[in-house]
Scaffold this motif. Structure first.
Motif, PDB file in Angstrom:
ATOM      1  N   PHE A   1       1.250  -1.053  -0.113  1.00 48.50           N
ATOM      2  CA  PHE A   1       0.311   0.135   0.177  1.00 48.50           C
ATOM      3  C   PHE A   1       0.554   1.449   0.440  1.00 48.50           C
ATOM      4  CE2 PHE A   1       0.409  -0.564   4.718  1.00 48.50           C
ATOM      5  CZ  PHE A   1       0.361   0.523   4.827  1.00 48.50           C
ATOM      6  N   ALA A   2       0.388   2.354  -0.409  1.00 45.76           N
ATOM      7  CA  ALA A   2       0.610   3.861  -1.142  1.00 45.76           C
ATOM      8  C   ALA A   2       0.408   4.529   0.590  1.00 45.76           C
ATOM      9  CB  ALA A   2       0.751   4.422  -1.601  1.00 45.76           C
ATOM     10  N   SER A   3       0.694   4.973   1.187  1.00 44.18           N
ATOM     11  CA  SER A   3       0.458   6.226   2.274  1.00 44.18           C
ATOM     12  C   SER A   3       1.478   7.359   2.170  1.00 44.18           C
ATOM     13  CB  SER A   3       0.294   5.885   3.728  1.00 44.18           C
ATOM     14  OG  SER A   3       0.724   5.898   4.361  1.00 44.18           O
ATOM     15  N   LEU A   4       0.413   8.302   2.314  1.00 42.56           N
ATOM     16  CA  LEU A   4       0.551   9.831   2.361  1.00 42.56           C
ATOM     17  C   LEU A   4       1.262  10.358   4.416  1.00 42.56           C
ATOM     18  CD1 LEU A   4      -2.475  12.141   0.797  1.00 42.56           C
ATOM     19  CD2 LEU A   4       0.006  11.296   0.419  1.00 42.56           C
ATOM     20  N   LEU A   5       2.840  10.899   3.963  1.00 47.10           N
ATOM     21  CA  LEU A   5       3.181  11.545   4.727  1.00 47.10           C
ATOM     22  C   LEU A   5       3.323  12.721   5.341  1.00 47.10           C
ATOM     23  CD1 LEU A   5       5.467   7.976   4.915  1.00 47.10           C
ATOM     24  CD2 LEU A   5       3.687   8.478   6.558  1.00 47.10           C
ATOM     25  N   ILE A   6       4.140  13.200   6.097  1.00 44.26           N
ATOM     26  CA  ILE A   6       5.079  14.576   6.135  1.00 44.26           C
ATOM     27  C   ILE A   6       6.611  14.331   6.389  1.00 44.26           C
ATOM     28  CG2 ILE A   6       4.974  16.429   7.141  1.00 44.26           C
ATOM     29  CD1 ILE A   6       2.223  16.794   7.765  1.00 44.26           C
ATOM     30  N   ASN A   7       7.108  14.783   5.477  1.00 44.65           N
ATOM     31  CA  ASN A   7       8.909  14.418   5.131  1.00 44.65           C
ATOM     32  C   ASN A   7       9.201  15.227   6.633  1.00 44.65           C
ATOM     33  OD1 ASN A   7       9.543  16.234   4.061  1.00 44.65           O
ATOM     34  ND2 ASN A   7       9.788  15.835   2.351  1.00 44.65           N
TER      35      ASN A   7
ATOM     36  N   LYS B   1      11.593  17.593   6.452  1.00 39.60           N
ATOM     37  CA  LYS B   1      11.133  19.220   5.546  1.00 39.60           C
ATOM     38  C   LYS B   1       9.397  19.915   5.797  1.00 39.60           C
ATOM     39  CE  LYS B   1      14.464  18.458   1.990  1.00 39.60           C
ATOM     40  NZ  LYS B   1      14.832  18.445   0.304  1.00 39.60           N
ATOM     41  N   GLY B   2       8.525  18.738   5.828  1.00 40.90           N
ATOM     42  CA  GLY B   2       7.311  19.306   6.206  1.00 40.90           C
ATOM     43  C   GLY B   2       6.632  19.283   4.986  1.00 40.90           C
ATOM     44  N   GLU B   3       6.986  18.771   4.118  1.00 40.87           N
ATOM     45  CA  GLU B   3       6.152  17.997   3.035  1.00 40.87           C
ATOM     46  C   GLU B   3       5.585  17.324   2.021  1.00 40.87           C
ATOM     47  OE1 GLU B   3      10.131  20.893   0.113  1.00 40.87           O
ATOM     48  OE2 GLU B   3       9.805  18.451   0.108  1.00 40.87           O
ATOM     49  N   ILE B   4       4.239  17.168   1.857  1.00 43.29           N
ATOM     50  CA  ILE B   4       3.204  15.667   1.615  1.00 43.29           C
ATOM     51  C   ILE B   4       4.497  14.877   1.158  1.00 43.29           C
ATOM     52  CG2 ILE B   4       1.827  15.336   0.777  1.00 43.29           C
ATOM     53  CD1 ILE B   4      -0.089  17.996   2.141  1.00 43.29           C
ATOM     54  N   THR B   5       3.897  13.778   1.187  1.00 37.99           N
ATOM     55  CA  THR B   5       4.414  12.693   0.124  1.00 37.99           C
ATOM     56  C   THR B   5       4.416  11.345   0.705  1.00 37.99           C
ATOM     57  OG1 THR B   5       7.164  11.489  -0.764  1.00 37.99           O
ATOM     58  CG2 THR B   5       6.901  11.617   1.919  1.00 37.99           C
ATOM     59  N   PHE B   6       4.549  10.437  -0.209  1.00 34.05           N
ATOM     60  CA  PHE B   6       4.248   9.028  -0.360  1.00 34.05           C
ATOM     61  C   PHE B   6       5.458   8.493   0.571  1.00 34.05           C
ATOM     62  CE2 PHE B   6       4.975   9.189  -4.078  1.00 34.05           C
ATOM     63  CZ  PHE B   6       4.540   8.072  -4.571  1.00 34.05           C
ATOM     64  N   LYS B   7       5.071   7.453   0.203  1.00 32.92           N
ATOM     65  CA  LYS B   7       6.034   6.106   1.385  1.00 32.92           C
ATOM     66  C   LYS B   7       5.109   4.873   0.633  1.00 32.92           C
ATOM     67  CE  LYS B   7       8.797   3.672   4.342  1.00 32.92           C
ATOM     68  NZ  LYS B   7       9.850   3.783   5.896  1.00 32.92           N
ATOM     69  N   ILE B   8       5.574   3.698   0.115  1.00 34.27           N
ATOM     70  CA  ILE B   8       5.234   2.230  -0.028  1.00 34.27           C
ATOM     71  C   ILE B   8       5.345   1.273   1.054  1.00 34.27           C
ATOM     72  CG2 ILE B   8       4.947   0.558  -1.605  1.00 34.27           C
ATOM     73  CD1 ILE B   8       3.762   2.856  -2.726  1.00 34.27           C
ATOM     74  N   TYR B   9       4.734   0.102   1.657  1.00 34.63           N
ATOM     75  CA  TYR B   9       4.911  -0.490   2.267  1.00 34.63           C
ATOM     76  C   TYR B   9       5.071  -2.086   1.550  1.00 34.63           C
ATOM     77  CZ  TYR B   9       4.940   3.010   5.570  1.00 34.63           C
ATOM     78  OH  TYR B   9       5.727   3.582   6.861  1.00 34.63           O
ATOM     79  N   SER B  10       5.520  -3.687   1.838  1.00 33.55           N
ATOM     80  CA  SER B  10       5.153  -3.831   0.565  1.00 33.55           C
ATOM     81  C   SER B  10       5.768  -5.061   1.681  1.00 33.55           C
ATOM     82  CB  SER B  10       5.409  -4.204  -0.492  1.00 33.55           C
ATOM     83  OG  SER B  10       6.536  -3.508  -0.726  1.00 33.55           O
ATOM     84  N   LYS B  11       4.744  -6.383   0.920  1.00 30.76           N
ATOM     85  CA  LYS B  11       5.476  -7.898   1.590  1.00 30.76           C
ATOM     86  C   LYS B  11       6.566  -8.552   1.243  1.00 30.76           C
ATOM     87  CE  LYS B  11       1.698 -10.101   2.436  1.00 30.76           C
ATOM     88  NZ  LYS B  11       0.203 -11.475   2.478  1.00 30.76           N
ATOM     89  N   ASN B  12       7.458  -8.443   1.917  1.00 27.70           N
ATOM     90  CA  ASN B  12       9.386  -9.192   1.250  1.00 27.70           C
ATOM     91  C   ASN B  12       9.007 -10.086  -0.363  1.00 27.70           C
ATOM     92  OD1 ASN B  12      10.059  -8.286   3.180  1.00 27.70           O
ATOM     93  ND2 ASN B  12       9.979 -10.000   4.255  1.00 27.70           N
ATOM     94  N   SER B  13       7.526 -10.440  -0.011  1.00 35.66           N
ATOM     95  CA  SER B  13       7.108 -11.474  -1.634  1.00 35.66           C
ATOM     96  C   SER B  13       6.949 -10.498  -2.480  1.00 35.66           C
ATOM     97  CB  SER B  13       6.056 -12.127  -1.322  1.00 35.66           C
ATOM     98  OG  SER B  13       5.248 -11.500  -1.213  1.00 35.66           O
ATOM     99  N   PHE B  14       7.386  -9.157  -2.587  1.00 32.75           N
ATOM    100  CA  PHE B  14       6.395  -8.049  -3.824  1.00 32.75           C
ATOM    101  C   PHE B  14       8.093  -7.751  -4.697  1.00 32.75           C
ATOM    102  CE2 PHE B  14       4.285  -3.170  -4.651  1.00 32.75           C
ATOM    103  CZ  PHE B  14       3.849  -4.359  -5.373  1.00 32.75           C
ATOM    104  N   ALA B  15       8.383  -7.969  -5.463  1.00 36.76           N
ATOM    105  CA  ALA B  15       9.191  -8.275  -6.844  1.00 36.76           C
ATOM    106  C   ALA B  15       9.172  -6.782  -6.785  1.00 36.76           C
ATOM    107  CB  ALA B  15       9.163  -8.468  -8.469  1.00 36.76           C
ATOM    108  N   GLU B  16      10.909  -6.292  -7.179  1.00 36.03           N
ATOM    109  CA  GLU B  16      11.653  -4.977  -7.576  1.00 36.03           C
ATOM    110  C   GLU B  16      10.535  -4.553  -8.600  1.00 36.03           C
ATOM    111  OE1 GLU B  16      13.314  -2.057  -6.611  1.00 36.03           O
ATOM    112  OE2 GLU B  16      13.242  -3.793  -5.476  1.00 36.03           O
ATOM    113  N   THR B  17      10.777  -5.254  -9.405  1.00 32.47           N
ATOM    114  CA  THR B  17       9.448  -4.561 -10.317  1.00 32.47           C
ATOM    115  C   THR B  17       8.473  -4.425 -10.446  1.00 32.47           C
ATOM    116  OG1 THR B  17       9.114  -6.802 -11.716  1.00 32.47           O
ATOM    117  CG2 THR B  17      10.905  -5.913 -12.487  1.00 32.47           C
ATOM    118  N   GLU B  18       7.620  -5.099  -9.470  1.00 33.20           N
ATOM    119  CA  GLU B  18       6.306  -4.580  -9.225  1.00 33.20           C
ATOM    120  C   GLU B  18       6.160  -3.627  -8.208  1.00 33.20           C
ATOM    121  OE1 GLU B  18       4.584  -9.492  -8.875  1.00 33.20           O
ATOM    122  OE2 GLU B  18       5.468  -8.657  -7.305  1.00 33.20           O
ATOM    123  N   ASN B  19       7.390  -2.945  -7.474  1.00 31.39           N
ATOM    124  CA  ASN B  19       7.439  -2.128  -6.636  1.00 31.39           C
ATOM    125  C   ASN B  19       7.951  -1.231  -7.169  1.00 31.39           C
ATOM    126  OD1 ASN B  19       7.491  -1.136  -3.840  1.00 31.39           O
ATOM    127  ND2 ASN B  19      10.152  -0.763  -3.867  1.00 31.39           N
TER     128      ASN B  19
END
Length: 122
Positions: free
Chosen positions: A57-63, A65-83
């Motif tokens: 899943f992708a989640s909105l975060l504040i970095n 610097k106080g800017e809005i960004t996102f981060k991907i959280y994934s299972k270990n089985s999630f391939a690099e190309t899929e990520n």
């Protein structure tokens, strides 16, 4: 020469619904080895599924610097190309969305705090 055919399961992307939150909470806690949520959970906005099972899943975060960004959280089985593919899809979604959580850092900060508090109660 023998040809080896690999069958890769197609990823499906979907927006996050409130009904996904309990699953995403547990998914995050297991990945991070936490007992309760914190602000790094953010506000989930997209999921990637394989055979109707959420694998990232992708989640909105504040970095920092106080800017809005996102981060991907994934299972270990999630391939690099899929990520990479999911990250590109999430980035396009992120850029085109103009709702307050995507554009107003104070709004997002408040939403994250409320979401984390609410999910930690249940």
């Amino acid at each position: 020469m023998e040809t080896i055919i690999q069958h890769r399961e197609q990823l499906q992307y979907a927006e996050v619904y409130i009904s996904d939150m309990l699953f995403l909470k547990n998914f995050f806690l297991k990945l991070q080895n936490y007992s309760t949520l914190n602000k790094s959970f953010g506000i989930p906005f997209l999921v990637a599924k394989k055979k109707n099972e959420i694998v990232a899943f992708a989640s909105l975060l504040i970095n920092e610097k106080g800017e809005i960004t996102f981060k991907i959280y994934s299972k270990n089985s999630f391939a690099e190309t899929e990520n990479r593919d999911f990250s590109l899809y999430a980035e396009r979604y992120f850029k085109k969305n103009n709702t307050p959580n995507f554009r107003n850092a104070e709004q997002l900060k408040s939403s994250i705090n409320r979401m984390v508090s609410w999910l930690n109660i249940g």
